[in-house]
Design an enzyme around this catalytic site. Structure first.
Site, PDB file in Angstrom:
ATOM      1  N   HIS A  38     -17.945  10.262 -13.748  1.00 15.45           N
ATOM      2  CA  HIS A  38     -17.379   9.303 -14.699  1.00 15.45           C
ATOM      3  C   HIS A  38     -17.580   7.866 -14.193  1.00 15.45           C
ATOM      4  CE1 HIS A  38     -14.230   8.107 -17.713  1.00 15.45           C
ATOM      5  NE2 HIS A  38     -14.118   7.094 -16.873  1.00 15.45           N
ATOM      6  N   GLU A  39     -17.217   7.650 -12.947  1.00 17.50           N
ATOM      7  CA  GLU A  39     -17.331   6.283 -12.409  1.00 17.50           C
ATOM      8  C   GLU A  39     -18.783   5.851 -12.253  1.00 17.50           C
ATOM      9  OE1 GLU A  39     -14.923   4.356 -12.487  1.00 17.50           O
ATOM     10  OE2 GLU A  39     -13.470   5.949 -12.863  1.00 17.50           O
ATOM     11  N   GLY A  52      -0.074   2.755   7.383  1.00 12.60           N
ATOM     12  CA  GLY A  52      -0.121   1.951   8.597  1.00 12.60           C
ATOM     13  C   GLY A  52       0.351   0.520   8.431  1.00 12.60           C
ATOM     14  N   LYS A  53       1.159   0.249   7.429  1.00 14.50           N
ATOM     15  CA  LYS A  53       1.636  -1.121   7.232  1.00 14.50           C
ATOM     16  C   LYS A  53       2.558  -1.542   8.372  1.00 14.50           C
ATOM     17  CE  LYS A  53       3.299  -0.043   3.207  1.00 14.50           C
ATOM     18  NZ  LYS A  53       2.810   1.350   3.181  1.00 14.50           N
ATOM     19  N   THR A  54       3.520  -0.683   8.679  1.00 12.42           N
ATOM     20  CA  THR A  54       4.425  -0.996   9.774  1.00 12.42           C
ATOM     21  C   THR A  54       3.654  -1.080  11.090  1.00 12.42           C
ATOM     22  OG1 THR A  54       6.169   0.180   8.587  1.00 12.42           O
ATOM     23  CG2 THR A  54       6.559  -0.262  10.911  1.00 12.42           C
ATOM     24  N   GLY A  76       0.814  -1.207   0.000  1.00 17.87           N
ATOM     25  CA  GLY A  76       0.000   0.000   0.000  1.00 17.87           C
ATOM     26  C   GLY A  76       0.845   1.253   0.000  1.00 17.87           C
ATOM     27  N   PRO A  77       0.213   2.384  -0.217  1.00 20.85           N
ATOM     28  CA  PRO A  77       0.958   3.655  -0.272  1.00 20.85           C
ATOM     29  C   PRO A  77       1.645   3.947   1.067  1.00 20.85           C
ATOM     30  CG  PRO A  77      -1.350   3.957  -0.908  1.00 20.85           C
ATOM     31  CD  PRO A  77      -1.227   2.565  -0.413  1.00 20.85           C
TER      32      PRO A  77
END
Ligand code: ADP
Ligand code: ZN
Ligand code: MG
Length: 581
Positions: free
Chosen positions: A391-392, A175-177, A170-171
Site C-alpha cells: 500500500h505504501e 527510551g525517553k527517560t 514517543g510511545p
C-alpha cells in the site's frame, strides 16, 4: 486504521495563513484527522491533519488576530474515558474526597511544600548516549543541547539561543527517560528529575509550591537540567478533568507555566520533559517560549532493534550461536524496553536449564511468552505487514512517477501510537507552497497519489482483498475532487464557483449533512464529476504501477524487511533517476 497518508492540500499554506491572521475559525477533529478552517474572507476548507495538529495549535497561539479554536479532541477523549472506567470513576472521586479532608491537617504540621526532586550527584549519573541505541535522530538533536550546557558562554556569544523547553514524545518504553538520563550523564551538570505525578502525589495543595521550590533550587545551580517525566500527569488540557477540572492539577500546571515564563532565555536552565501522550497536553505548554521544541522518539526499526539488543547484550552471557540480527527480525513492533525484557526473560529460561549462556532456544521461549500477551501490538503478522508495505510503496511509486506531485520524503510501515500502521510522507515543493497558486495538474496528481495505495492493493492482492486501510485516502480524494469542481472550475461542470460567498458552508458539514445550497441536479452532477475524476485517477495510478511492477514487488519486500526507506534509497531501487518536478 489509517495507513497511507498522501500529501496534504495546502497544509503549509494553512499554517502560514493562521500565523498571518487570515483565519477566523478552526475546528480540530483529530479523530477524523481533519481540521475545518474558516478564513477571514469567508471561504472555508476542510484540510486533513496528519501528525501535526500540535503545530496547528501552536500556529493558532501565534496568530496576529484572535481566532477561535475548537478542539473536539478533548470532548471525545473525556467521553470515552468516562465511558471506559464507569464505576471506577466514582471510586476515584471518593478517594480524592477523603484525601482532601485529611490534607488540611497534614499540611499544617509537615513541610510538604518542599520539592522532592532529587539532585543526582555527578558520579551517580552513569548513563551515556552510547547506552541508548536506535534513536539516532533524537540523540543528534539532544547532543546539540548538551554542548550548550557544557559551553554556554561560547554559544551565547555566537548568538545562539538555547531552547527553553524540550519535549520528548514517543510511545512507552522507547527510551525517553533513558535519553534524559544520558543527557545528564553527558552534560555533567546538576540534573533535577521529578515525575510529574510526584507534584500532586499525596497531598492536595502542595503541587504549586513544589514547582516553585524546584525552580528556585535549579536557578541556584545553573547551568543545570530540570527533567519532568510523564508530564501529562500535570500537563493535561485544562478544564478537561473529571467533574469539570481538577483544581489541584491545574494550579500546579499554572505554576509551571508561570515559572517557565519567569526564567530568562539564556539562564542556563534547560527544561526537559517526556510524555507518551503529547495529544492530551495543554496547548499553553507547547507554545513558543515554553516547550517549543519537540523531539520524537519512535519505535526502533530493524537496525535500531539490533543495536538496542547489542547494548543490553553487553552485560549478559549470550551464546555465540545467537544472531542479534535475527532476533531483531523477529521483534518488529518491540520497544527498547520490550527488547530488554526479552533478554531478561531469556536469562530466566537459561537459569531454569541450569546452563550459563543464553541460547537461541531460550530466546525463542521468551519471545513466545512475551508475544502471546502482545499479539496485537507486534506487527509480526507477515501478511498484514506485506499488505501495508504494498500500500505504501503504491503511494510512493505513483508519486515518484508523477511529475507534478510532491517529492517523497520517507516511507515507513512502523506502527505508531495513534493507530497509523504505515505512512508515506512528502516534502511539498516550497515554490509551490510559497506561490500560493495551485494548478489543476497539481491537485489532480495528489488525487492519483492518494489512490496509489488502493491501486497497489488491487493490483497485487486482487479486487476482493483490498482493505479499509485506504479510508482516509479516499476521503482525501473526494475532498480534493470536490474542491476542484465546486471552487476552482477545474472540471467539465464548467467555469463556475459553486462554493460562493452566499453559499459558504463548511465542506465538512456539507458532506456530512448532504445539505447544500445547490439544486438537486447540480448536486448529482457534482457527485458524478467526483466519481469520474476518481475513476480516471485510479486508472492512472494502476497504469503507473503496472509499468513498474517488478520494482513494486522488490520495494515492498525491502520495506517489509527494513520497515523504513528514505527517498534516495527508494528512487534508486525504483530505477527512477530523480523525481522530476
Ligand atoms: P520511556 O521513558 O520512553 O517509557 P524508558 O527510558 O523508561 O522508556 O525505557 C525503559 C528501559 O528500556 C530503559 O531503562 C532501557 O533499559 C530500555 N530501553 C528503552 N529504550 C532503549 C533504547 N533506545 N536503547 C537502549 N535501551 C533502551
Ligand atoms: Zn494510504
Ligand atoms: Mg519514561
Amino acid at each position: 486504521m489509517n495507513f497511507g497518508t498522501p500529501p496534504i492540500p495546502s497544509y503549509s499554506k494553512l499554517l502560514s495563513d493562521i500565523e498571518a491572521g487570515n483565519v477566523k475559525n478552526l475546528v480540530l477533529i483529530p479523530k477524523r484527522r481533519q481540521v475545518e478552517v474558516e478564513f477571514l474572507d469567508g471561504s472555508a476548507a476542510l484540510i486533513p491533519i496528519f501528525y501535526n495538529d500540535q503545530k496547528i495549535l501552536r500556529a493558532a497561539e501565534g496568530s496576529s488576530t484572535p481566532l477561535s479554536v475548537k478542539d473536539v479532541r478533548g470532548e471525545e477523549a473525556l467521553a470515552s474515558f468516562a465511558g471506559a472506567i464507569g464505576l471506577g470513576l466514582v471510586f476515584i472521586i471518593g478517594i480524592t474526597f477523603l484525601i482532601k479532608r485529611s490534607v488540611k491537617i497534614a499540611n499544617k504540621t509537615l513541610g510538604f511544600g518542599k520539592s522532592q526532586a532529587r539532585i543526582k550527584p555527578i558520579e551517580e549519573l552513569q548513563v551515556r548516549f552510547e547506552d541508548v541505541a536506535g534513536v539516532a535522530e533524537a540523540a543528534e538533536e539532544l547532543i546539540e543541547i548538551v554542548s550548550f550546557l557544557k559551553k554556554p558562554d561560547k554559544l551565547i556569544k555566537l548568538g545562539a539561543k538555547t531552547p527553553k523547553g524540550i519535549l520528548l514524545v514517543g510511545p512507552p518504553g522507547t527510551g525517553k527517560t533513558l535519553l534524559a538520563k544520558a543527557i545528564a550523564g553527558e552534560a555533567e551538570v546538576p540534573f533535577f528529575s521529578i515525575a510529574a505525578s510526584e507534584f500532586v502525589e499525596l497531598f492536595v495543595g502542595v503541587g504549586a509550591s513544589r514547582v516553585r521550590d524546584l525552580f528556585a533550587k535549579a536557578k541556584q545551580k545553573s547551568p543545570c537540567i530540570i527533567f519532568i517525566d510523564e508530564i501529562d500527569a500535570v500537563g493535561r488540557q485544562r478544564g478537561a478533568g473529571i467533574g469539570g477540572g481538577n483544581d489541584e492539577r491545574e494550579q500546579t500546571l499554572n505554576q509551571l507555566l508561570t515559572e517557565m515564563d519567569g526564567f530568562a532565555e539564556n539562564s542556563g536552565v534547560i527544561l526537559l520533559a517526556a510524555t507518551n501522550r503529547a495529544d492530551v497536553l495543554d496547548s499553553a505548554l507547547t507554545r513558543p517560549g515554553r516547550f517549543d521544541r519537540e523531539i520524537y522518539v519512535s519505535l526502533p526499526d530493524r537496525k535500531g532493534r539490533k543495536d538496542i539488543l547489542a547494548v543490553h547484550a553487553r552485560s549478559r552471557p549470550i551464546a555465540k550461536e545467537v544472531s542479534l540480527k535475527d532476533v531483531a527480525l523477529k521483534t518488529a513492533g518491540f520497544s527498547g524496553a520490550d527488547l530488554e525484557n526479552l533478554l531478561n526473560e531469556s536469562a530466566i529460561f537459561t537459569a531454569r536449564d541450569s546452563v550459563n549462556e543464553i541460547t537461541n532456544k531460550h530466546i525463542d521461549q521468551a519471545l513466545e511468552r512475551l508475544t502471546m500477551g502482545m499479539a496485537k501490538k507486534a506487527l509480526n503478522d507477515s501478511t498484514q505487514k506485506r499488505l501495508i508495505a504494498y500500500h505504501e510503496v503504491g503511494h510512493a511509486l505513483v508519486a515518484a512517477l508523477s511529475p507534478m506531485a510532491d517529492k517523497i520524503d520517507k516511507i515507513t510501515i512502523l506502527p505508531r501510537i495513534n493507530g497509523v500502521a504505515g505512512y508515506t510522507s512528502f516534502k511539498p515543493d516550497s515554490d509551490v507552497v510559497d506561490s500560493g497558486l495551485i494548478t489543476k495538474g497539481y491537485l489532480y496528481s495528489k488525487i492519483v497519489v492518494a489512490l496509489g495505495g488502493r491501486a497497489a492493493e488491487t493490483l497485487v492482492f486482487g479486487p476482493e482483498e483490498i482493505t479499509q486501510g485506504a479510508e482516509s485516502d479516499l476521503q482525501i480524494v473526494s475532498n480534493l475532487a470536490k474542491e476542484m469542481i465546486t471552487k476552482f472550475g477545474f472540471s467539465e461542470l464548467g467555469y463556475v464557483a459553486l462554493e460562493s460567498e452566499e453559499n459558504k458552508v463548511f465542506l465538512g458539514r456539507n458532506l456530512l449533512q448532504r445539505k447544500s445550497g445547490y439544486s438537486e441536479s447540480t448536486t448529482s452532477q457534482i457527485d458524478y464529476e467526483i466519481r469520474k475524476i476518481a475513476k480516471e485517477a485510479m486508472n492512472e495510478a494502476m497504469q503507473k504501477l503496472k509499468s513498474k511492477r517488478d520494482e513494486l514487488d522488490e520495494l515492498a519486500d525491502l520495506l517489509v524487511d527494513r520497515e523504513t526507506l528514505n527517498a534516495e534509497e527508494f528512487l534508486r531501487l525504483a530505477n527512477i533517476e530523480k523525481q522530476a518536478l
